[in-house]
Motif scaffolding. Sequence first.
Motif, short mmCIF file in Angstrom:
data_model
loop_
_atom_site.label_atom_id
_atom_site.label_comp_id
_atom_site.label_asym_id
_atom_site.label_seq_id
_atom_site.Cartn_x
_atom_site.Cartn_y
_atom_site.Cartn_z
N LEU A 125 0.85 -1.19 0.00
CA LEU A 125 0.00 0.00 0.00
C LEU A 125 0.89 1.24 0.00
O LEU A 125 1.74 1.41 0.87
N LEU A 126 0.68 2.13 -0.99
CA LEU A 126 1.51 3.33 -1.12
C LEU A 126 0.86 4.57 -0.53
O LEU A 126 1.55 5.50 -0.09
N GLY A 185 9.01 4.68 -5.90
CA GLY A 185 9.90 4.72 -4.75
C GLY A 185 9.55 3.66 -3.73
O GLY A 185 8.62 2.87 -3.89
N ASP A 186 10.31 3.63 -2.65
CA ASP A 186 10.04 2.68 -1.58
C ASP A 186 8.66 2.93 -1.00
O ASP A 186 8.25 4.07 -0.82
N ALA A 187 7.95 1.86 -0.70
CA ALA A 187 6.64 2.02 -0.06
C ALA A 187 6.83 2.63 1.32
O ALA A 187 7.72 2.22 2.07
N PRO A 188 6.03 3.63 1.68
CA PRO A 188 6.19 4.26 3.00
C PRO A 188 5.82 3.30 4.12
O PRO A 188 4.94 2.44 3.97
N ALA A 189 6.50 3.44 5.24
CA ALA A 189 6.20 2.59 6.39
C ALA A 189 4.77 2.82 6.86
O ALA A 189 4.09 1.88 7.29
N ASP A 190 4.31 4.06 6.79
CA ASP A 190 2.93 4.40 7.13
C ASP A 190 2.32 5.12 5.94
O ASP A 190 2.59 6.30 5.72
N PRO A 191 1.49 4.43 5.13
CA PRO A 191 0.98 5.04 3.89
C PRO A 191 -0.22 5.94 4.09
O PRO A 191 -0.74 6.48 3.12
N ILE A 192 -0.70 6.13 5.33
CA ILE A 192 -1.85 6.99 5.56
C ILE A 192 -1.47 8.43 5.25
O ILE A 192 -0.39 8.90 5.62
#
Length: 553
Positions: A125-126, A185-192
């Motif tokens: 989830l991005l 890019g890298d998927a964010p640790a927290d995609p919210i």
Amino acid sequence: MSRPSLATFASLAVASLGITTALAGTDPFFNPLTQSTAVASPNHVNELHSPWQTPPGLSQRNLMSLQEVEADATQSVQRVPFGGISSMFDMLAYDPSGRYIFIPHETPFGAGLSRYDTTEDRTELLFAGDSQASDFSACWGQACPAWAADFAAFDPARWTPNGTVLLGEEWSGLGRIVEVLNPLGDAPADPIVTSLVEGEDYRTLDSIARVAHEGINFSRRFPNRVIYYIDEWNSGSIYALVLKTPGDYTGGGQTFVLSVDAFMPSGGDPAANWNEGVNETAQRFGMATWVPLTNANGRPLRGISDPFVDGPTVDPRERTDVRGGRAAADDAGGTPYGRPEDMEVGVLANFNEVLYVAVTSEHSVISIEMLGNRKAIVREFATAESAKNVGFAATTGTLNSPDNLAQDALGNIYIIEDSPNSGDVGGDIWFARDTDGNGVAESLDHFMSIQVAGSESTGMIFNPVAPEKFVVAVQHPSSTDLEEVPDGFGDAVWEFDVSGVVPPPCDDGGSLFGVAAPLDTSCVSRVGNPFASDLRNAGRRGVATGAPRNVRW
């Protein structure tokens, strides 16, 4: 020697003329279905292994599903607490390398974007809204403060020439277009969204009118300058944005709406639904004009409502706090269509750019041929009354609520239906045969039919580097509702390959552009299908993406 396909002759003839574009379509490469399929129970073997009834030889394999992703703690995908529509995979998009598939989530709140890596077989989830608008009693149908960091009903996902992904809100939310700025890019640790940086990770595009977004696409001739989009409404219009600065989606530009020249003189009412009152007999096809809503800097013209006002997707005749693009189109005389949804941009045989728009409530697809100088011609490309399976065994299937469109490397258009024709009969995918490339299909050939309970097909798109392959999503199957189906397979993405399709029998020859087609009946027994080679060759040459003419604004 086997007879080459029509596409091969078309390519040879066009090449001999020194032209680098193609006809808008070919003959069918398969033996069409003769009926729509029956729907099986949730988690039936068909859902798990072969969700679609297909022509012989068309392979299908699962790439990912909700069940697979949620069983793996190292993967992520969006699911909100809302039963069968809790994830809602929709209009898929590829990056140019063909490695990544982007999955928008059409959820009623907390909408997001997931990315599937075909190399690593991994989903992440991005981007997602913060779900603060989940209190429907406070936020459903109105522009409440909870939408500040929440988004909803992401229907389209579109890869842009800038290497970003556009997402658009359809029936829920405020009608905004969101641009995800670093989709590779890298998927964010927290995609919210509250944990992401606005302007760095994403941004809302204020130069695109607020409407019920689904179909959004770029001009083939000027992909960095012209963006087409629609308003999915029973009085829905078709829009174009000509950017002030090419490639700059935030720098403003001039917005136009399509108006058929004879619509208002024939008594048409822009604010009414497509089939309401006087619009039942008004002219909505023929010569048309792109009428401006704003000036070149994006400022609304005198007498035109502000098209960029956030709002719910309701009727501007009933409330004033609605999505601005809808009222602006009515003010300018935009011609209404019955829930226009997805859009493809192609090239006709005369090398003019053409828009194809699925018009769900009208059970039809229209084509809009660009003539230059803000003029166009609107035609009925395919309707429920169109001839079907011409030259093949007849089908009992009917064109019902066309929703999505896809286009292959040869310019063929595929029409994907909305929800199933009934609870027991699955929705269909049709191959629209337009061999003369005039923007009107000669036949709808029955291509696929979905067998999954409660679902619809969506997001069909061809792989940009392997154009003989395409993907389709299964959206909102009954198995997504874990309260009803605890071990449900859920929304899923499947890949198809046309290479092994059993080709139709050869005909008695003929010619195209004076090139003789030799009689040969051996193709019915061959292994493989020349259509796959034609697609690969066209993809390498960029045939269907060649620059058309007549797109002058």
